[in-house]
Scaffold this motif. Sequence first.
Motif, mmCIF file in Angstrom:
data_model
loop_
_atom_site.group_PDB
_atom_site.id
_atom_site.type_symbol
_atom_site.label_atom_id
_atom_site.label_comp_id
_atom_site.label_asym_id
_atom_site.label_seq_id
_atom_site.Cartn_x
_atom_site.Cartn_y
_atom_site.Cartn_z
ATOM 1 N N PRO A 7 0.842 -1.199 0.000
ATOM 2 C CA PRO A 7 0.000 0.000 0.000
ATOM 3 C C PRO A 7 0.878 1.249 0.000
ATOM 4 C CG PRO A 7 0.049 -1.006 2.181
ATOM 5 C CD PRO A 7 0.769 -1.939 1.267
ATOM 6 N N ARG A 265 -10.181 1.508 -4.246
ATOM 7 C CA ARG A 265 -11.640 1.451 -4.252
ATOM 8 C C ARG A 265 -12.309 2.788 -4.526
ATOM 9 N NH1 ARG A 265 -11.965 -1.001 1.460
ATOM 10 N NH2 ARG A 265 -9.999 0.140 1.501
ATOM 11 N N TYR A 319 -7.115 10.694 3.240
ATOM 12 C CA TYR A 319 -7.932 9.571 3.629
ATOM 13 C C TYR A 319 -8.241 9.596 5.119
ATOM 14 C CZ TYR A 319 -10.116 5.212 4.060
ATOM 15 O OH TYR A 319 -11.054 4.278 4.334
ATOM 16 N N PRO A 321 -10.032 7.841 8.387
ATOM 17 C CA PRO A 321 -10.358 6.465 8.749
ATOM 18 C C PRO A 321 -11.849 6.193 8.827
ATOM 19 C CG PRO A 321 -9.349 7.645 10.587
ATOM 20 C CD PRO A 321 -9.216 8.506 9.389
ATOM 21 N N GLY A 325 -13.632 1.134 5.145
ATOM 22 C CA GLY A 325 -13.237 0.012 5.979
ATOM 23 C C GLY A 325 -11.735 -0.147 6.006
ATOM 24 N N VAL A 326 -11.324 -1.226 6.594
ATOM 25 C CA VAL A 326 -9.913 -1.532 6.728
ATOM 26 C C VAL A 326 -9.474 -2.371 5.532
ATOM 27 C CG1 VAL A 326 -8.359 -2.980 8.084
ATOM 28 C CG2 VAL A 326 -9.851 -1.321 9.209
ATOM 29 N N ALA A 327 -8.363 -2.009 4.942
ATOM 30 C CA ALA A 327 -7.871 -2.782 3.802
ATOM 31 C C ALA A 327 -7.566 -4.204 4.252
ATOM 32 C CB ALA A 327 -6.618 -2.133 3.237
ATOM 33 N N ARG A 329 -5.676 -7.618 4.650
ATOM 34 C CA ARG A 329 -4.257 -7.937 4.736
ATOM 35 C C ARG A 329 -3.753 -8.513 3.414
ATOM 36 N NH1 ARG A 329 -0.396 -8.565 8.358
ATOM 37 N NH2 ARG A 329 -1.708 -7.680 9.949
ATOM 38 N N ALA A 332 -3.316 -5.849 0.906
ATOM 39 C CA ALA A 332 -2.371 -4.819 1.345
ATOM 40 C C ALA A 332 -0.927 -5.294 1.183
ATOM 41 C CB ALA A 332 -2.639 -4.446 2.802
ATOM 42 N N HIS B 232 4.043 -6.643 8.934
ATOM 43 C CA HIS B 232 4.327 -5.385 8.248
ATOM 44 C C HIS B 232 5.124 -4.471 9.162
ATOM 45 C CE1 HIS B 232 0.565 -6.085 5.603
ATOM 46 N NE2 HIS B 232 1.620 -6.744 5.178
ATOM 47 N N GLU B 268 -6.948 2.000 16.014
ATOM 48 C CA GLU B 268 -8.368 1.666 16.173
ATOM 49 C C GLU B 268 -8.459 0.320 16.865
ATOM 50 O OE1 GLU B 268 -10.544 1.904 12.486
ATOM 51 O OE2 GLU B 268 -10.565 4.095 12.541
ATOM 52 N N MET B 274 -1.859 2.302 9.123
ATOM 53 C CA MET B 274 -1.401 3.502 8.436
ATOM 54 C C MET B 274 -2.419 3.902 7.376
ATOM 55 S SD MET B 274 1.857 1.990 6.373
ATOM 56 C CE MET B 274 1.679 0.667 5.175
ATOM 57 N N ARG B 275 -2.497 5.208 7.146
ATOM 58 C CA ARG B 275 -3.443 5.739 6.166
ATOM 59 C C ARG B 275 -2.826 5.603 4.777
ATOM 60 N NH1 ARG B 275 -6.449 9.728 9.482
ATOM 61 N NH2 ARG B 275 -5.132 10.047 11.306
ATOM 62 N N THR B 276 -3.471 4.853 3.922
ATOM 63 C CA THR B 276 -2.955 4.688 2.568
ATOM 64 C C THR B 276 -3.974 5.224 1.569
ATOM 65 O OG1 THR B 276 -3.923 2.566 1.925
ATOM 66 C CG2 THR B 276 -2.017 2.492 3.397
ATOM 67 N N ASP B 278 -5.672 3.571 -0.200
ATOM 68 C CA ASP B 278 -6.788 2.637 -0.273
ATOM 69 C C ASP B 278 -7.342 2.333 1.109
ATOM 70 O OD1 ASP B 278 -8.512 1.150 -1.877
ATOM 71 O OD2 ASP B 278 -7.440 -0.700 -1.424
ATOM 72 N N GLY B 279 -7.234 3.291 2.011
ATOM 73 C CA GLY B 279 -7.788 3.060 3.334
ATOM 74 C C GLY B 279 -6.710 2.667 4.322
ATOM 75 N N LEU B 280 -7.108 1.987 5.381
ATOM 76 C CA LEU B 280 -6.162 1.679 6.456
ATOM 77 C C LEU B 280 -5.479 0.345 6.220
ATOM 78 C CD1 LEU B 280 -8.250 2.819 9.561
ATOM 79 C CD2 LEU B 280 -6.529 4.106 8.274
ATOM 80 N N ALA B 281 -4.172 0.317 6.421
ATOM 81 C CA ALA B 281 -3.414 -0.927 6.284
ATOM 82 C C ALA B 281 -2.700 -1.197 7.607
ATOM 83 C CB ALA B 281 -2.406 -0.806 5.145
ATOM 84 N N PRO B 282 -2.685 -2.463 8.051
ATOM 85 C CA PRO B 282 -2.131 -2.777 9.377
ATOM 86 C C PRO B 282 -0.616 -2.608 9.451
ATOM 87 C CG PRO B 282 -2.733 -4.779 8.218
ATOM 88 C CD PRO B 282 -3.210 -3.653 7.371
#
Lengths: 333, 486
Positions: A7, A265, A319, A321, A325-327, A329, A332, B232, B268, B274-276, B278-282
Amino acid sequence: MVRPPPPLLARLAEAAFWLARYVERTENLARLIDINETFARDSRGACNWSSIVALNADDMRFYARHAAASEATVLRFYLLDGDNPTSILSSIRAARESARSLRPHISTELWGQLNTFYNWVLALTESDIALPRISRLCGRIRESCQTHAGIADGTLYRDQAWTFYQLGRWLERADQTTRLLDIKYHTLLPSVDDIGSPLDASQWNAVLRSASAYHAFRRAFPRDLEPGQVAEFLLFDSRFPRSVSACVHNVATELGELRRRFHLRHTSQVMESVDELTSLLAERQIDQVLQHGLHEFLDVLQGRFAGLTGLLSERFFDYAPTRGGVAMRETAG
Amino acid sequence: MPESALATAAGLFAGYDPGAFYDELLGAGDDHDDATFRILRRIDQIDFATLRGRARDAENELFNLGITFLVYAQNRAIDRILPFDVIPRVITATEWQHLEAGVQQRTAALNLFLADLYDGQKALKDGIVPAELVLANSHYQPAMAGLKVPHGAYVNILGVDLVRDDAGVFRVLEDNCRVPSGVSYVIENRHLMQRAFSDLIDDIGVRGVDDYGGRLHTMLAEMAPPAIPDPHVALLSPGPYNSAYFEHVFLAREMGVPLVEGRDLVVENDRVFMRTTDGLAPVDCLYRRIDDAFLDPRTFRPDSVLGVPGLFDAYRKGNVGLANAVGTGVADDKAVYTYLPRLIRYYLDQDPILESVPTHICREPEGLRYTLDHLAELVVKPVGEAGGYGITIGPKATAEQLAECRRKLLDDPGNYISQPMISLSVCPTVTDAGIEPRHVDLRPFALTGRSTWVLPGGLTRVALRRGALVVNSSQGGGSKDTWVLS
């Protein structure tokens, strides 16, 4: 095994977008100053320096500092003035700051060249921008921007950051071409009644040269040089890489990459907006445009570009939060 | 120069004299290493103007590549390079074996001490270290009590500052257990030497430093929550205006991981993302280059804008790894340093491999009395400062400076330690006047996750002013490439 694309931080996507924009902007400005100095002299040999100020929409800022748009004041304002955000110094500084954030993503060569370029611009003095040297100076700035673009093309990893970089480059170039056309066209042809009046060919020559378009134009229009043809060429000729149509086409292609390759998305709404822009360009003939007012048309285009930048910012750069939703895994990487 | 070498030194080294100091290239004279001798001969044969020209080119390259740190002058941030000296510092294979074992041992003791301190405090109860020395330390973090970190590894990245005395004995000056920096210069200096002085390094047999990034990434993955198969990792930086930003970039790039700032991260449900685009990535493990105090405004300094609200809770719950662990600063306090030989015996039942510098603790009455009585011979250091700030070097101080130092000592004795002046070793260095001896130190780096690995060599810092002893970059120091012979 090659890992799936990782990402990209939203902040870095924005930095990549603006890095390309600032360098593209610098290149256009350097070309404009050079051409203005060399080709755009009127019959008495005087240069119209105020059009550069108008083109950049800098009237307020400029006249707050300088009483008149002379060669000396305009050159200082656009080359050396670090407090003027539209100067070449400020643009390259901003490009370098973007590149600094992006350093983990860009090649050492790209950073090294930009860093050297910036240090050189920073060291420029009044004597470097004296008229006899200005053409060579602008040439070197333009070439440095082109070197940057070449290194970017030849070394950057084709990840998301590259796509956002490309988006920035095309969008800025499209915008710059509309501005150039807008100001020059109306400086030379203040009203519709002037169409058909005797032309100063060298002035139109200069418009085309400002966009590096003269020789390309000659291939499309070998014999004539009509203002309408110049406008048509700069707006619609998809074979010319600085035309608005070509740039918008490339913007659409890059957005497609974001969806197809990177599965982002939030691409749809941005795509819709570019599709509208594409149809707007495809459906117009130059005669219609001139009839309804070139300035009005260019105004609409510039508004669309600004809207697109806002949309990119909202969908990809800021972006929040809470919005999605959450990407996963898996996707990502 | 040893007799054998001196006799043939017709070139650059003719007239070179390290005086009473130990010389890193010439050694003690009789036990001269073959490879070192070859290096000396090669430098000796270069014409001085050529050497300076090549050195200048090398420094220009550093600047153009932006291998710089930021300094602030007149409210403007200016990029400076760490001055680079092209004559390498050489460490023989035997010397390195000794150093490597010593650094490993120190790492083990520091980690055992921290594990004990935050869970049980056996060493305090057994009176090995005075409890108040540790518990009243501003870097002691009560929030860490009872928290287990993977592999008992608290100090994942350790930088040990070593000096060499006039007898050639390496001595530990201090440990850097928080966020030690400088490793990027080790690797970049090598690249620079390979490009600019390939004729010098050819066929010598110098141990590589290129796998640091890979080792660091592997270690960080070991510090992530154990249940995650392909964790990650990200590097958390204060951003482009931090003086060590180049190093953050360098390490993120070497590891191929995102370089993030606090504003890129969000917590959360006690998980870090992290803010990417495409949204949040762990994110599962952070190599944080931010001090404890700024990590999380909810737990530590509420005014921190560099950190991430909720990060510490995520860490406490075991949902994210942090390297180094929170609260490691208590172990690199200059007063705690004094007790490290005792702690090595206590936890490991071994004799310390590396010598320390005898240290007087001014918080103790005998220490303060001795320091005040011998002020003109001693080096007095504040316990909590880094970067060479606040140091008084007795033998070099004016009467005024000594009086000022005495006043500070009486004012706040607990803030100071004193040490005898060590005659720092020297290394041949390029100066305006030819090759001259300049004082150097050495900072090896150790990585610890499941096990400990020490990067061959480390950062050699050199005090570029004649006679100067402080090697810190903030005090006019430069660096050299460090060659560990294989």
